[in-house]
Design a protein around this motif. Sequence first.
Motif, short mmCIF file in Angstrom:
data_model
loop_
_atom_site.label_atom_id
_atom_site.label_comp_id
_atom_site.label_asym_id
_atom_site.label_seq_id
_atom_site.Cartn_x
_atom_site.Cartn_y
_atom_site.Cartn_z
N UNK A 200 0.85 -1.18 0.00
CA UNK A 200 0.00 0.00 0.00
C UNK A 200 0.89 1.23 0.00
N UNK A 201 0.53 2.21 -0.81
CA UNK A 201 1.21 3.50 -0.78
C UNK A 201 0.45 4.43 0.15
N UNK A 202 1.12 4.94 1.15
CA UNK A 202 0.56 6.00 1.99
C UNK A 202 0.99 7.30 1.31
N UNK A 203 0.03 8.16 1.01
CA UNK A 203 0.36 9.36 0.26
C UNK A 203 -0.17 10.61 0.94
N UNK A 204 0.41 11.73 0.54
CA UNK A 204 0.01 13.02 1.09
C UNK A 204 -0.32 13.94 -0.07
N UNK A 205 -1.46 14.61 0.01
CA UNK A 205 -1.82 15.65 -0.94
C UNK A 205 -1.75 16.98 -0.20
N UNK A 206 -1.00 17.92 -0.75
CA UNK A 206 -0.93 19.27 -0.20
C UNK A 206 -1.42 20.22 -1.27
N UNK A 207 -2.46 20.98 -0.97
CA UNK A 207 -2.97 21.91 -1.98
C UNK A 207 -2.30 23.28 -1.84
N UNK A 208 -2.60 24.19 -2.75
CA UNK A 208 -1.95 25.50 -2.78
C UNK A 208 -2.29 26.35 -1.57
N UNK A 209 -3.30 25.98 -0.81
CA UNK A 209 -3.68 26.72 0.40
C UNK A 209 -3.05 26.13 1.65
N UNK A 210 -2.25 25.08 1.49
CA UNK A 210 -1.59 24.45 2.62
C UNK A 210 -2.40 23.36 3.29
N UNK A 211 -3.59 23.06 2.78
CA UNK A 211 -4.39 21.97 3.34
C UNK A 211 -3.73 20.65 3.00
N UNK A 212 -3.76 19.71 3.94
CA UNK A 212 -3.11 18.42 3.77
C UNK A 212 -4.13 17.30 3.93
N UNK A 213 -4.01 16.31 3.05
CA UNK A 213 -4.82 15.10 3.13
C UNK A 213 -3.87 13.91 3.11
#
Length: 104
Positions: free
Chosen positions: A28-41
């Motif tokens: 499984x890949x654990x991933x992080x999404x960071x948007x241009x507003x600094x929000x993280x998922x």
Amino acid sequence: AEYEAHLYMIIFLFKKLSLPYYIMTSQVNIYKITDCNGLIYVGSTKSTVAARLCNHLYEKRKGRRYCISHKLDLENCEIEVIEECDSKNKKEKIIYWKDHLLVQ
């Protein structure tokens, strides 16, 4: 229509380049999404992160809100694999990374 075009273009390019855009493994890949507003998922996938991002975009376009990622600006974001683990350890790893990244 723009989201759908991006989705199909990415899948087309993966197929054209003979890259796997969906892989079923016990890893499984654990991933992080960071948007241009600094929000993280933080999430996990057995497929590639590019394929998972396409899926997030598609779900957002369809108005499906089963995942908190709909709050992110997915058109202006970075996605990265932060860890690979066995599917048995997935929940513990996601909790660890959420605690580690979201507390900062």
